[in-house]
Scaffold this motif. Structure first.
Motif, PDB file in Angstrom:
ATOM      1  N   PHE A 120       0.822  -1.222   0.000  1.00 56.12           N
ATOM      2  CA  PHE A 120       0.000   0.000   0.000  1.00 56.12           C
ATOM      3  C   PHE A 120       0.856   1.273   0.000  1.00 56.12           C
ATOM      4  O   PHE A 120       0.547   2.241  -0.659  1.00 56.12           O
ATOM      5  N   ASP A 121       1.898   1.251   0.812  1.00 57.31           N
ATOM      6  CA  ASP A 121       2.857   2.366   0.880  1.00 57.31           C
ATOM      7  C   ASP A 121       2.195   3.735   0.993  1.00 57.31           C
ATOM      8  O   ASP A 121       2.499   4.659   0.249  1.00 57.31           O
ATOM      9  N   MET A 122       1.290   3.837   1.955  1.00 58.42           N
ATOM     10  CA  MET A 122       0.688   5.149   2.253  1.00 58.42           C
ATOM     11  C   MET A 122       0.708   5.267   3.777  1.00 58.42           C
ATOM     12  O   MET A 122      -0.100   4.674   4.467  1.00 58.42           O
ATOM     13  N   GLU A 149       5.560   0.865  10.482  1.00 56.78           N
ATOM     14  CA  GLU A 149       6.971   0.677  10.130  1.00 56.78           C
ATOM     15  C   GLU A 149       7.321   1.484   8.865  1.00 56.78           C
ATOM     16  O   GLU A 149       8.394   2.071   8.772  1.00 56.78           O
ATOM     17  N   ASN A 150       6.415   1.515   7.911  1.00 54.76           N
ATOM     18  CA  ASN A 150       6.631   2.294   6.683  1.00 54.76           C
ATOM     19  C   ASN A 150       6.631   3.785   7.005  1.00 54.76           C
ATOM     20  O   ASN A 150       5.648   4.320   7.511  1.00 54.76           O
ATOM     21  N   LYS A 151       7.744   4.466   6.683  1.00 50.08           N
ATOM     22  CA  LYS A 151       7.889   5.865   7.090  1.00 50.08           C
ATOM     23  C   LYS A 151       7.699   6.855   5.944  1.00 50.08           C
ATOM     24  O   LYS A 151       7.609   8.048   6.164  1.00 50.08           O
ATOM     25  N   LYS A 152       7.678   6.373   4.714  1.00 47.05           N
ATOM     26  CA  LYS A 152       7.644   7.331   3.606  1.00 47.05           C
ATOM     27  C   LYS A 152       6.840   6.787   2.424  1.00 47.05           C
ATOM     28  O   LYS A 152       6.999   5.635   2.033  1.00 47.05           O
ATOM     29  N   ASN A 153       5.984   7.626   1.854  1.00 45.68           N
ATOM     30  CA  ASN A 153       5.332   7.275   0.593  1.00 45.68           C
ATOM     31  C   ASN A 153       6.382   7.480  -0.492  1.00 45.68           C
ATOM     32  O   ASN A 153       6.559   8.582  -0.981  1.00 45.68           O
ATOM     33  N   ASP A 154       7.085   6.419  -0.839  1.00 47.94           N
ATOM     34  CA  ASP A 154       8.194   6.592  -1.782  1.00 47.94           C
ATOM     35  C   ASP A 154       7.711   6.423  -3.222  1.00 47.94           C
ATOM     36  O   ASP A 154       6.513   6.297  -3.477  1.00 47.94           O
ATOM     37  N   LYS A 155       8.653   6.404  -4.143  1.00 49.84           N
ATOM     38  CA  LYS A 155       8.258   6.419  -5.560  1.00 49.84           C
ATOM     39  C   LYS A 155       8.134   5.026  -6.167  1.00 49.84           C
ATOM     40  O   LYS A 155       7.855   4.904  -7.362  1.00 49.84           O
TER      41      LYS A 155
HETATM   42 CA   LIG Z   1       7.534   3.278   1.707  1.00 53.52          CA
END
Ligand SMILES: [Ca+2]
Ligand SMILES: [Ca+2]
Ligand SMILES: [Ca+2]
Length: 378
Positions: A354-356, A362-368
């Motif tokens: 999902f990356d949001m 744990e996921n810290k950044k909406n990356d590319k």
């Molecule tokens: Ca991410």
């Protein structure tokens, strides 16, 4: 002398940092044979990967509500089994209330040959704007039109079918927190009821009177203060339901009885340290287990149904990694797993990332990198 010493020290520190960055190691937990690899890296057209389903031919359908880069419409993409090529099946139909189409959980319905998806409008409107949509497909599998099968949903999240019925999770009831508890629930809607007209769920104040309401979840928020309820949903071949809460990882089952009705939902696992967040889940028939994605820990867990039947704890861990972009296939807020067989007939687990970011994950950044991972299960 002094000056030279300072210069050397700074130089050494700079060199150490550069090497550290280069070899920054992502921490991983789990058997290396289950290390997730990259299955697909999408461009911005798919910027928030979410739902996964497949049809009997092995074609994969994947939804993305695209909540991060809203310039891109929510979309459903399809991977052709034979060629391995991806294409856009359709954009999510825009809601008249918000102007957005936000496809999330989706499922191919073998009974009518159409594709259904949860249209999650909750982040743009909390006023029952979410829906379940039917993408009517022709014989070639092309999308002809999109119809509203169910409306008046708060946050339509996961969808499954079993013997002529649709089952969906609604993540929020928004009834005000009693003792801080957030409610969510599971609904069961006969396909026949929404075939020629839209089924409207009752407002949550009347949820107990709703003929389609099946069971509720309760979420006591953890440190990250999230009271989200029912999210992922899986159904075994006997029709038993499994579902869990996003806010606290409470894991439930509701057993199907011989007459087709359901026993009351039972809480079967709760351990916020090992399983703080239940996002999408799927049934792995070959291993008779449920596979759960944990958006908070960047992890995939398992639930052994045979152990559960013996009164033992069925919980197990498959894979976990610390924060990573997912560029090479590692997990980056996994939200939906799906069992799939490749051309060689090998069992794979496809995982959407999902990356949001939300607070406390744990996921810290909406990356590319907008990715699907794949794990070899054999
Ligand atoms: Ca991410
Ligand atoms: Ca979900
Ligand atoms: Ca990513």
């Amino acid at each position: 002398m002094n000056r030279m010493f300072v210069g050397l020290t700074l130089g050494a520190a700079a060199a150490t940092m550069a090497v550290g960055d280069l070899f920054a190691k992502v921490q991983t937990w789990g058997d290396e044979k289950y290390r997730p690899r990259l299955f697909k890296n999408f461009g911005d057209i798919v910027n928030v990967p979410d739902g996964l389903t497949k049809d009997p031919q092995g074609n994969i359908y994947h939804s993305a509500p695209n909540l991060v880069k809203k310039d891109y419409p929510g979309v459903i993409v399809k991977r052709d089994f034979k060629s391995g090529r991806w294409s856009v099946l359709c954009a999510g139909l825009r809601s008249p209330k918000t102007g957005y189409g936000r496809p999330m959980g989706l499922e191919f319905c073998e009974e009518d040959g159409n594709l259904y998806y949860c249209d999650n409008q909750y982040f743009d409107s909390k006023d029952y704007a979410s829906r379940v949509m039917r993408v009517v497909l022709n014989k070639k599998g092309e999308a002809l039109r999109i119809e509203t099968a169910v409306d008046n949903v708060k946050l339509a999240n996961a969808i499954r079918f079993y013997k002529g019925d649709m089952f969906i999770t609604d993540t929020y009831f928004d009834l005000g927190r009693k003792d801080g508890i957030g409610m969510g629930g599971v609904y069961r809607i006969p396909l026949a009821a929404c075939k020629d007209k839209t089924v409207s769920l009752l407002p949550k104040t009347d949820y107990k009177k709703d003929p389609y309401f099946l069971c509720a979840t309760e979420t006591k928020p953890l440190e990250r203060k999230d009271d989200s309820g029912a999210d992922g949903l899986a159904i075994t071949k006997e029709g038993h339901l499994y579902f869990g809460t996003f806010g606290s990882g409470r894991f439930y089952t509701a057993k199907r009885k011989a007459d087709g009705s359901y026993e009351p939902a039972k809480l079967i696992f709760e351990d916020p340290k090992r399983f703080p967040c239940c996002d999408g889940i799927c049934y792995d028939e070959a291993e008779n287990r449920i596979i759960m994605s944990d958006s908070c820990l960047n992890a995939l867990h398992t639930w052994d149904i045979a152990k559960e039947a013996k009164g033992e704890c069925g919980f197990g861990e498959l894979w976990r990694n610390s924060d990573d972009t997912g560029a090479h296939g590692l997990l980056d807020q996994p939200c939906e797993p799906m069992i799939w067989k490749d051309k060689q007939g090998k069992r794979k687990l496809i995982v959407a990332n999902f990356d949001m970011t939300f607070p406390g994950l744990e996921n810290k950044k909406n990356d590319k990198f907008h990715t699907l991972s794949v794990i070899n299960l054999e």
